[in-house]
Write a protein that holds these residues in place. Structure first.
Motif, short mmCIF file in Angstrom:
data_model
loop_
_atom_site.label_atom_id
_atom_site.label_comp_id
_atom_site.label_asym_id
_atom_site.label_seq_id
_atom_site.Cartn_x
_atom_site.Cartn_y
_atom_site.Cartn_z
N VAL A 120 39.86 31.24 23.44
CA VAL A 120 39.88 31.47 24.88
C VAL A 120 38.77 30.68 25.54
N VAL A 121 39.11 29.86 26.53
CA VAL A 121 38.11 29.09 27.26
C VAL A 121 37.44 30.00 28.28
N GLU A 122 36.12 29.97 28.30
CA GLU A 122 35.38 30.81 29.25
C GLU A 122 35.83 30.54 30.67
N GLY A 123 36.14 31.59 31.37
CA GLY A 123 36.58 31.46 32.76
C GLY A 123 38.08 31.53 32.93
N THR A 124 38.86 31.48 31.84
CA THR A 124 40.31 31.56 31.95
C THR A 124 40.72 33.00 32.23
N LEU A 125 41.47 33.23 33.28
CA LEU A 125 41.89 34.57 33.65
C LEU A 125 43.33 34.79 33.20
N LYS A 126 43.54 35.76 32.33
CA LYS A 126 44.87 36.02 31.81
C LYS A 126 45.28 37.44 32.18
N GLY A 143 28.28 39.72 48.63
CA GLY A 143 28.34 40.09 47.22
C GLY A 143 29.65 39.69 46.57
N ALA A 144 30.78 39.88 47.28
CA ALA A 144 32.08 39.52 46.72
C ALA A 144 32.21 38.01 46.54
N ALA A 145 31.68 37.23 47.50
CA ALA A 145 31.73 35.78 47.38
C ALA A 145 30.96 35.31 46.15
N VAL A 146 29.84 35.94 45.87
CA VAL A 146 29.05 35.58 44.69
C VAL A 146 29.78 36.00 43.41
N SER A 147 30.30 37.25 43.37
CA SER A 147 30.89 37.75 42.14
C SER A 147 32.19 37.04 41.78
N SER A 148 32.95 36.56 42.78
CA SER A 148 34.20 35.89 42.48
C SER A 148 33.99 34.51 41.87
N ARG A 149 32.77 33.95 42.00
CA ARG A 149 32.47 32.63 41.46
C ARG A 149 31.41 32.67 40.37
N ALA A 150 30.69 33.78 40.26
CA ALA A 150 29.53 33.83 39.36
C ALA A 150 29.97 33.88 37.90
N PRO A 151 29.10 33.42 36.99
CA PRO A 151 29.39 33.54 35.56
C PRO A 151 29.52 35.01 35.15
N GLY A 152 30.33 35.24 34.13
CA GLY A 152 30.55 36.61 33.66
C GLY A 152 29.27 37.30 33.23
N GLY A 153 28.34 36.53 32.63
CA GLY A 153 27.10 37.14 32.17
C GLY A 153 26.26 37.68 33.31
N LEU A 154 26.25 36.99 34.44
CA LEU A 154 25.49 37.47 35.59
C LEU A 154 26.08 38.77 36.12
N ILE A 155 27.40 38.84 36.18
CA ILE A 155 28.04 40.06 36.68
C ILE A 155 27.80 41.22 35.72
N ARG A 156 27.88 40.95 34.40
CA ARG A 156 27.61 42.02 33.43
C ARG A 156 26.18 42.52 33.56
N ALA A 157 25.23 41.61 33.80
CA ALA A 157 23.84 42.04 33.98
C ALA A 157 23.69 42.91 35.22
N ALA A 158 24.33 42.49 36.33
CA ALA A 158 24.28 43.30 37.55
C ALA A 158 24.93 44.65 37.35
N LEU A 159 26.06 44.68 36.63
CA LEU A 159 26.73 45.95 36.34
C LEU A 159 25.81 46.86 35.53
N THR A 160 25.12 46.29 34.56
CA THR A 160 24.22 47.10 33.72
C THR A 160 23.13 47.76 34.56
#
Length: 319
Positions: free
Chosen positions: A140-146, A237-254
């Motif tokens: 799976v290529v990082e960023g691919t949405l399935k 916040g939504a504009a950032v999260s829709s483009r941000a790397p998954g790791g950044l969003i996971r850190a914010a969620l944590t």
């Protein structure tokens, strides 16, 4: 209108847009503990403000294609009627006692979810290290949405439980649903998780807000101040999260999961603030140490997108 309430709404709006959660768990305690608003008024006004705020964040994710519409449909099938029912149940029984029990259970669940995110990130780094050593493992290529395979009955039940909790406490439209979606659909990317949760929360919070408008203690001035601050915050916040790397969003969620969980379990606001600040400082350091432990570079190499072959100009003119 209270300017400080609007500023608080802006901050909470950023958190909601970035992570899809934390609105009720952050705003309601802020209104009660910091601004001295009566609990019922805080719940009612917060829900009405959320019903206005969340469609803006959901619209950003809809445009980015980070929303699973099938999950939204089945979640709403359970959450909308349950949200109405939650308000009536709170009126019929000891609402304060029920609210305390649910908030305690939800607080524990949020802390468990934060721990689960940390473990998931650790195993994700391990898988990245294996894929770097053996390119054949990279499926799976990082960023691919399935799209994911929808489990209808569990998804409807999750929506029903979330709607019930929101109707009683105003908390859980994001927090509880995010936890359940992470457990039911581990293949969801962080962007999909946030986007799907924001969009499903729109009719859920709208139903609960309507019930509180009819039977709660809605205050117009308080809600207007929240909306004026929260709408630009959630858009940002939504504009950032829709483009941000998954790791950044996971850190914010944590961070948001931990802060919300501690607050729901009754921790002092100062303790929550120190814990949040410590996490913000520790997460980057732990991330660097974890990547070094797995032998990964600090910056992930970007995989170039496939490009269409160039057609010679002579062929174009001939066609």
């Amino acid at each position: 209108m209270d300017l400080w309430v609007a500023i608080a709404g802006f901050g909470v709006g950023i958190v909601v847009g970035l992570t899809g959660m934390g609105g009720g768990a952050l705003m309601t305690p802020l209104l009660v503990l910091v601004f001295g608003v009566a609990p019922l008024s805080a719940v009612s006004s917060d829900l009405v403000a959320s019903a206005i705020m969340k469609p803006f964040g959901g619209a950003v994710h809809m445009r980015r294609g980070t929303v699973d519409k099938r999950l939204v449909l089945w979640l709403c099938a359970g959450s909308i009627p349950a949200a109405f029912g939650g308000v009536f149940i709170a009126k019929a029984v000891d609402a304060e006692g029920m609210s305390q029990v649910i908030q305690s259970l939800l607080g524990g669940a949020l802390l468990l979810a934060a721990s689960g995110l940390v473990l998931k990130a650790w195993f994700g780094l391990r898988d990245q290290a294996r894929a770097a050593a053996d390119p054949s493992l990279r499926e799976v290529v990082e960023g691919t949405l399935k799209p994911v395979s929808v489990r209808i009955i569990p998804t409807v039940l999750v929506g029903a439980v979330g709607g019930l909790v929101v109707g009683v406490t105003s908390v859980g439209s994001g927090s509880l649903i995010v936890i359940a979606l992470m457990a039911l659909y581990p293949a969801l990317r962080p962007q999909q998780l946030v986007g799907t949760d924001l969009v499903q929360a729109v009719p859920l919070v709208g139903a609960a807000a309507l019930a509180h408008l009819l039977f709660g203690d809605f205050q117009l001035a308080l809600t207007v101040a929240l909306v004026i601050g929260a709408v630009p915050g959630v858009l940002l916040g939504a504009a950032v999260s829709s483009r941000a790397p998954g790791g950044l969003i996971r850190a914010a969620l944590t961070v948001v999961l931990t802060a919300s969980g501690l607050k729901l379990l009754g921790a002092d606001t100062v303790v929550v603030g120190y814990a949040t600040g410590a996490l913000v400082l520790l997460i980057p350091a732990v991330w660097v140490l974890a990547r070094r432990h797995h032998g990964l570079p600090l910056r992930t190499a970007q995989i170039p997108a496939a490009r269409a072959p160039e057609v010679p100009a002579e062929q174009v003119h001939a066609a």
